[in-house]
Design a protein around this motif. Structure first.
Motif, PDB file in Angstrom:
ATOM      1  N   ARG A 367       0.937  -1.205  -0.217  1.00 49.65           N
ATOM      2  CA  ARG A 367       0.108  -0.064  -0.071  1.00 49.65           C
ATOM      3  C   ARG A 367       0.760   1.277  -0.101  1.00 49.65           C
ATOM      4  N   ASN A 368       0.560   2.262  -0.458  1.00 49.47           N
ATOM      5  CA  ASN A 368       0.854   3.816  -0.359  1.00 49.47           C
ATOM      6  C   ASN A 368       0.994   4.060   1.110  1.00 49.47           C
ATOM      7  N   SER A 369       2.233   4.218   1.343  1.00 52.02           N
ATOM      8  CA  SER A 369       2.348   4.667   2.990  1.00 52.02           C
ATOM      9  C   SER A 369       3.235   6.146   3.069  1.00 52.02           C
ATOM     10  N   TYR A 370       3.087   6.955   2.004  1.00 54.92           N
ATOM     11  CA  TYR A 370       3.952   8.206   1.986  1.00 54.92           C
ATOM     12  C   TYR A 370       3.022   9.164   2.671  1.00 54.92           C
ATOM     13  N   LEU A 371       3.477   9.974   3.512  1.00 48.52           N
ATOM     14  CA  LEU A 371       2.944  10.863   4.228  1.00 48.52           C
ATOM     15  C   LEU A 371       3.993  12.353   4.167  1.00 48.52           C
ATOM     16  N   GLU A 372       3.437  13.569   3.820  1.00 51.45           N
ATOM     17  CA  GLU A 372       4.022  14.617   3.949  1.00 51.45           C
ATOM     18  C   GLU A 372       4.227  14.948   5.328  1.00 51.45           C
ATOM     19  N   ALA A 373       5.598  15.441   5.939  1.00 48.68           N
ATOM     20  CA  ALA A 373       5.550  15.832   7.265  1.00 48.68           C
ATOM     21  C   ALA A 373       5.710  17.286   6.964  1.00 48.68           C
ATOM     22  N   LYS A 374       5.012  18.132   8.006  1.00 49.13           N
ATOM     23  CA  LYS A 374       5.377  19.650   7.858  1.00 49.13           C
ATOM     24  C   LYS A 374       6.735  20.143   8.166  1.00 49.13           C
ATOM     25  N   ASP A 375       7.725  19.311   8.722  1.00 45.51           N
ATOM     26  CA  ASP A 375       8.804  19.637   8.982  1.00 45.51           C
ATOM     27  C   ASP A 375       9.754  18.733   8.016  1.00 45.51           C
ATOM     28  N   GLY A 376       9.217  18.590   7.022  1.00 43.72           N
ATOM     29  CA  GLY A 376      10.172  17.771   5.611  1.00 43.72           C
ATOM     30  C   GLY A 376       9.831  16.407   5.873  1.00 43.72           C
ATOM     31  N   PRO A 377      10.508  15.845   4.714  1.00 47.45           N
ATOM     32  CA  PRO A 377      10.291  14.360   4.744  1.00 47.45           C
ATOM     33  C   PRO A 377      11.170  13.534   5.972  1.00 47.45           C
ATOM     34  N   ALA A 378      10.511  12.820   6.401  1.00 51.24           N
ATOM     35  CA  ALA A 378      11.317  11.954   7.528  1.00 51.24           C
ATOM     36  C   ALA A 378      12.175  10.821   6.507  1.00 51.24           C
ATOM     37  N   ARG A 379      13.281  10.499   7.111  1.00 52.67           N
ATOM     38  CA  ARG A 379      14.210   9.528   6.515  1.00 52.67           C
ATOM     39  C   ARG A 379      13.718   8.289   6.610  1.00 52.67           C
ATOM     40  N   SER A 380      13.366   7.617   5.393  1.00 55.64           N
ATOM     41  CA  SER A 380      12.914   6.248   5.382  1.00 55.64           C
ATOM     42  C   SER A 380      13.914   5.109   5.921  1.00 55.64           C
ATOM     43  N   ALA A 381      13.284   4.103   6.411  1.00 56.91           N
ATOM     44  CA  ALA A 381      14.215   2.875   6.954  1.00 56.91           C
ATOM     45  C   ALA A 381      15.115   2.297   5.759  1.00 56.91           C
ATOM     46  N   SER A 382      14.614   2.625   4.535  1.00 55.36           N
ATOM     47  CA  SER A 382      15.119   2.138   3.436  1.00 55.36           C
ATOM     48  C   SER A 382      15.086   3.010   2.267  1.00 55.36           C
ATOM     49  N   ASN A 383      15.894   2.708   1.167  1.00 49.16           N
ATOM     50  CA  ASN A 383      15.784   3.733  -0.047  1.00 49.16           C
ATOM     51  C   ASN A 383      14.683   3.277  -0.849  1.00 49.16           C
ATOM     52  N   MET A 384      13.875   2.367  -0.682  1.00 48.26           N
ATOM     53  CA  MET A 384      12.782   1.995  -1.353  1.00 48.26           C
ATOM     54  C   MET A 384      11.534   3.387  -1.104  1.00 48.26           C
ATOM     55  N   ASP A 385      10.906   3.693  -2.010  1.00 46.30           N
ATOM     56  CA  ASP A 385       9.961   4.688  -1.992  1.00 46.30           C
ATOM     57  C   ASP A 385       8.585   3.991  -1.610  1.00 46.30           C
ATOM     58  N   ARG A 386       7.554   4.805  -1.260  1.00 47.04           N
ATOM     59  CA  ARG A 386       6.306   4.211  -0.498  1.00 47.04           C
ATOM     60  C   ARG A 386       4.988   4.262  -1.303  1.00 47.04           C
ATOM     61  N   PHE A 387       5.238   4.236  -2.644  1.00 46.90           N
ATOM     62  CA  PHE A 387       4.209   4.111  -3.450  1.00 46.90           C
ATOM     63  C   PHE A 387       3.385   2.764  -3.404  1.00 46.90           C
ATOM     64  N   GLU A 388       2.308   2.930  -3.869  1.00 46.01           N
ATOM     65  CA  GLU A 388       1.541   1.592  -4.034  1.00 46.01           C
ATOM     66  C   GLU A 388       2.114   0.785  -5.367  1.00 46.01           C
ATOM     67  N   ARG A 389       2.490  -0.494  -4.856  1.00 42.95           N
ATOM     68  CA  ARG A 389       3.237  -1.218  -5.866  1.00 42.95           C
ATOM     69  C   ARG A 389       2.670  -2.493  -5.719  1.00 42.95           C
ATOM     70  N   CYS A 390       3.147  -3.063  -6.915  1.00 42.29           N
ATOM     71  CA  CYS A 390       2.748  -4.741  -7.057  1.00 42.29           C
ATOM     72  C   CYS A 390       4.011  -5.287  -7.609  1.00 42.29           C
ATOM     73  N   PHE A 391       4.847  -6.069  -6.809  1.00 41.12           N
ATOM     74  CA  PHE A 391       5.880  -7.088  -7.344  1.00 41.12           C
ATOM     75  C   PHE A 391       5.189  -8.319  -7.829  1.00 41.12           C
ATOM     76  N   SER A 392       5.372  -8.290  -9.361  1.00 43.24           N
ATOM     77  CA  SER A 392       4.603  -9.913  -9.726  1.00 43.24           C
ATOM     78  C   SER A 392       5.763 -10.594 -10.776  1.00 43.24           C
ATOM     79  N   ILE A 393       5.197 -11.681 -10.992  1.00 41.10           N
ATOM     80  CA  ILE A 393       5.908 -12.551 -12.058  1.00 41.10           C
ATOM     81  C   ILE A 393       4.737 -12.801 -13.043  1.00 41.10           C
ATOM     82  N   PHE A 394       5.058 -12.505 -14.357  1.00 43.48           N
ATOM     83  CA  PHE A 394       4.215 -12.537 -15.446  1.00 43.48           C
ATOM     84  C   PHE A 394       4.185 -13.936 -16.102  1.00 43.48           C
ATOM     85  N   ARG A 395       2.994 -14.424 -16.406  1.00 45.95           N
ATOM     86  CA  ARG A 395       3.271 -15.539 -17.504  1.00 45.95           C
ATOM     87  C   ARG A 395       3.247 -15.015 -18.705  1.00 45.95           C
TER      88      ARG A 395
END
Length: 537
Positions: A367-395
Motif C-alpha cells: 500500500r501507499n504509505s507516504y505522508l508529507e510532514a510539515k517539518d520535511g520528509p522523514a528519512r525512510s528505513a530503506s531507499n525504497m519509495d512508499r508508492f502503492e506497488r505490485c511485485f509480480s511474476i508474469f506468465r
C-alpha cells in the motif's frame, strides 16, 4: 627470576629529530624532508624505520605533503607509487619529490647523512610521452555527467562492477558504492583509457580502484577480480540472491549452513515464503534477460488492464528500457491519472484483471504509505519509495516461428499481434486453456520441440503514483541506481535540499517545491537537464 628488560619504545612524531637548548625540535638536514610509504612496508616496520631515522637527525613526516622532498618506499615500483599519489586528496601524482627505494634510506642512516642519489636508488617508472596521452576531466557527481550506453571502457567497468557486487553480497555497502562510483567515472569517458596518467585528477578513483585498473591495463585482467569471480562464496551468494525474494543476508545465512546450490536448498527442508518459492520455481526464466520487444508486449497487456478499470489513466515504461537499454532483468511500469485521487484503489483492480486473464504467476501488493510532514520528509528505513506497488511474476506466452527448432525472440513487428495473442491465450474458455497446455481443439497433443514450454516467467513491477508526485516518481524509477543516489547526494550537499521519489524539500525555506516534470526538478537543483538516455551511470 630476573625480569627481562623491556625494550624502550620511541614515540613516532613528525619532525622528532632532537631538540636545541631552548627545547625546540631541530633537524640536522633541513633541506631533506622524508616520508615513508606504508604500502607493502607495514605500519610496524614503518614506525621502527621512522624512529631510527629521527634518531639520526632526519626529518621524517607522518603524512605526505608538498613539503616532502624524498618519498621512500619498499617493494613498490615507481608506477605503483604514482598510483598511490594519484589516489590522495588533490591528486599529487606530479610531485617533485624524489621517489626512492628503501636502500637509499638505510644507506643514509648508516652514513649518518643523506647519501648521493644514484640510479639504483630511483624507482623505475614506465616512460610515457604525456604529450601523446589524452587526459580526461569529468565533474565529481554522476548527475552532472552525461553517460550513454556507449561505454569505451567495458573491461575496466566490468571488473570494478564485479568487485562492487561482491562487496554488496557481503553487506559492505560503502565499498560497493566506492567501486560503483569509480566505474561510473570510466563509463562517462569519451575514449578508452590506455595509460594510468590519463586518470590523474579524476574524482572517485580511490587507491583500490586504481590498483585494479592498473592491473587490467598491464595484464589484461585483474588478479583480484579473477580470484573473486571463481571463489566458492561469491558464486554461491550470486546464485542464491538470484532467487526472487532472497537478499544478501538470507543468502549468507544459507551459505554458512552449507547451502551452495539450488539442489542443496531444495533438499535442505527450509521453509520458503511465497516470493522465494516462486523465485525458485521460475529461477531459470527470471535469470534470463528480458528483451525490449517482450517488455513492449507486456506493456500492451498492462495498458489494456489499466484502461479496462480506469479509462484515461497513463502508463509509462521506466527503468533501463526508458534509458535506451535493449535488455533488462525485469520490467517496470509507472501508472497515474491526470486527475488527482482517481488512482486510489487502482492497483487492486488491475491485479484482479490480470489474474482473471491468467497472466500472473505471483503477485504481492504494498500500500501507499507516504505522508508529507510539515517539518520535511522523514528519512525512510530503506531507499525504497512508499508508492502503492505490485511485485509480480508474469506468465508471458512465447511466439513460435514456422520451421524453427526453438521459439524465437519477438521482434518489434510482433509486439501488437503478440499482445493480442496473449490476451486470447490466457482467457478462461476451455479451448484456449487447451492451447496453453499444448493441446489442439480436437484433444490431440500438439507437437512441440523437445523441452519446449509455450510461456516464460518475467519479473514485472507496477507502481501507482498520484499525478502531483509523477515527476519525482518518473525520475526515481528511471534510474540508474547510482545516478539517483548521486542526485540525492547533490541535493543534500550542494543545495541543502532533500530529494526522494515523492518530493523535493527545501531545508532552507522549510517547504516542499511543487513540480510536474523532471526538467523542473533539475532546474530547482541547479543542474543542466540530463535526458534518460544519458543517465546510464
Amino acid at each position: 627470576m630476573v625480569p627481562l628488560k623491556r625494550r624502550k619504545v620511541f614515540p613516532s612524531h613528525a619532525g622528532n629529530t632532537g631538540t636545541d637548548s631552548s627545547g625546540e625540535k631541530v633537524s640536522k638536514f633541513p633541506q631533506v624532508v622524508l616520508f615513508l610509504l606504508e604500502r607493502k612496508m607495514g605500519s610496524s616496520r614503518r614506525d621502527f624505520l621512522s624512529q631510527l631515522g629521527q634518531k639520526k637527525g632526519f626529518q621524517v613526516e607522518e603524512k605526505f605533503s608538498e613539503s616532502v622532498t624524498h618519498l621512500i618506499s619498499e617493494n613498490n615500483s615507481g608506477d605503483e607509487v604514482r598510483t598511490w599519489l594519484d589516489s590522495q586528496d588533490g591528486g599529487r601524482g606530479r610531485t617533485a619529490a624524489h621517489l626512492l627505494d628503501i636502500s637509499w634510506y638505510t644507506e643514509s642512516i648508516q652514513a649518518g647523512r643523506p647519501v648521493e642519489i644514484l640510479d639504483r636508488h630511483k624507482l623505475q617508472e614506465q616512460q610515457t610521452d604525456e604529450a601523446e596521452v589524452v587526459m580526461f576531466s569529468v565533474p565529481s557527481y554522476a548527475c552532472q555527467r552525461r553517460t550513454t550506453l556507449d561505454n569505451h571502457n567495458t573491461v575496466l567497468t566490468d571488473a570494478l562492477s564485479l568487485l562492487a557486487e561482491n562487496a554488496e553480497l557481503n553487506d559492505e555497502e560503502g565499498r560497493g558504492v566506492a567501486f560503483r562510483r569509480a566505474a561510473a567515472v570510466l563509463k562517462a569517458l569519451p575514449k578508452a583509457v590506455t595509460d594510468m596518467t590519463q586518470l590523474r585528477g579524476l574524482p572517485c578513483l580511490g587507491e583500490h580502484s586504481l590498483r585494479v585498473i592498473k592491473d587490467v591495463l598491464e595484464n589484461g585482467a585483474s588478479s583480484e577480480v579473477e580470484s573473486t569471480k571463481h571463489s566458492e562464496r561469491y558464486k554461491a551468494l550470486k546464485l542464491l540472491t538470484g532467487i526472487f525474494g532472497v537478499g544478501a543476508k538470507t543468502a549468507d545465512r544459507w551459505f554458512r549452513e552449507g547451502i551452495h546450490t539450488l539442489h542443496q536448498l531444495k533438499d535442505s527442508g527450509h521453509s520458503l515464503n511465497r516470493a522465494q518459492q516462486a523465485g525458485l520455481d521460475h529461477y531459470d526464466d527470471l535469470n534470463q534477460s528480458v528483451t525490449k520487444a517482450e517488455a513492449d508486449t507486456i506493456g500492451e497487456i498492462v495498458e489494456r488492464a489499466v484502461l479496462a478499470v480506469l479509462p484515461g489513466a497513463q502508463i509509462t515504461l521506466t527503468g533501463g528500457f526508458r534509458r535506451g537499454k535493449l535488455t533488462g532483468h525485469d520490467v517496470d511500469f509507472l501508472i497515474t491519472h491526470p486527475e488527482e485521487g482517481r488512482e486510489e484503489g487502482l492497483m487492486t483492480k488491475v491485479v484482479s484483471w490480470l489474474e482473471s486473464q491468467g497472466f500472473l504467476l505471483y503477485q504481492k501488493i504494498t500500500r501507499n504509505s507516504y505522508l508529507e510532514a510539515k517539518d520535511g520528509p522523514a528519512r525512510s528505513a530503506s531507499n525504497m519509495d512508499r508508492f502503492e506497488r505490485c511485485f509480480s511474476i508474469f506468465r508471458l506466452s512465447k511466439v513460435e516461428k514456422k520451421g524453427a527448432k526453438q521459439p524465437e525472440t519477438l521482434t518489434e513487428n510482433d509486439v501488437k499481434t503478440h499482445a493480442q495473442e496473449n490476451l486470447k491465450t490466457h482467457s478462461h474458455t476451455s479451448s484456449q486453456i487447451q492451447r496453453v497446455s499444448g493441446e489442439e481443439e480436437d484433444g490431440s497433443e500438439r507437437k512441440q520441440p523437445a523441452g519446449f514450454r509455450p510461456w516464460r516467467a518475467v519479473r514485472v513491477d507496477l507502481v501507482v503514483s498520484p499525478i502531483s508526485q509523477f515527476g519525482f516518481a518518473l525520475l526515481g524509477w528511471t534510474g540508474s541506481k547510482l545516478f539517483e543516489r548521486e542526485l540525492r547526494r547533490w541535493a543534500g550537499h550542494e543545495r541543502a535540499m532533500s530529494l526522494s521519489s515523492h518530493a523535493l524539500y527545501d531545508n532552507k525555506q522549510s517547504r516542499y517545491l511543487r513540480v510536474m516534470t523532471e526538467e523542473e526538478i533539475f532546474a530547482h537543483l541547479g543542474l543542466e537537464y540530463v535526458p534518460p538516455s544519458e543517465r546510464n551511470a
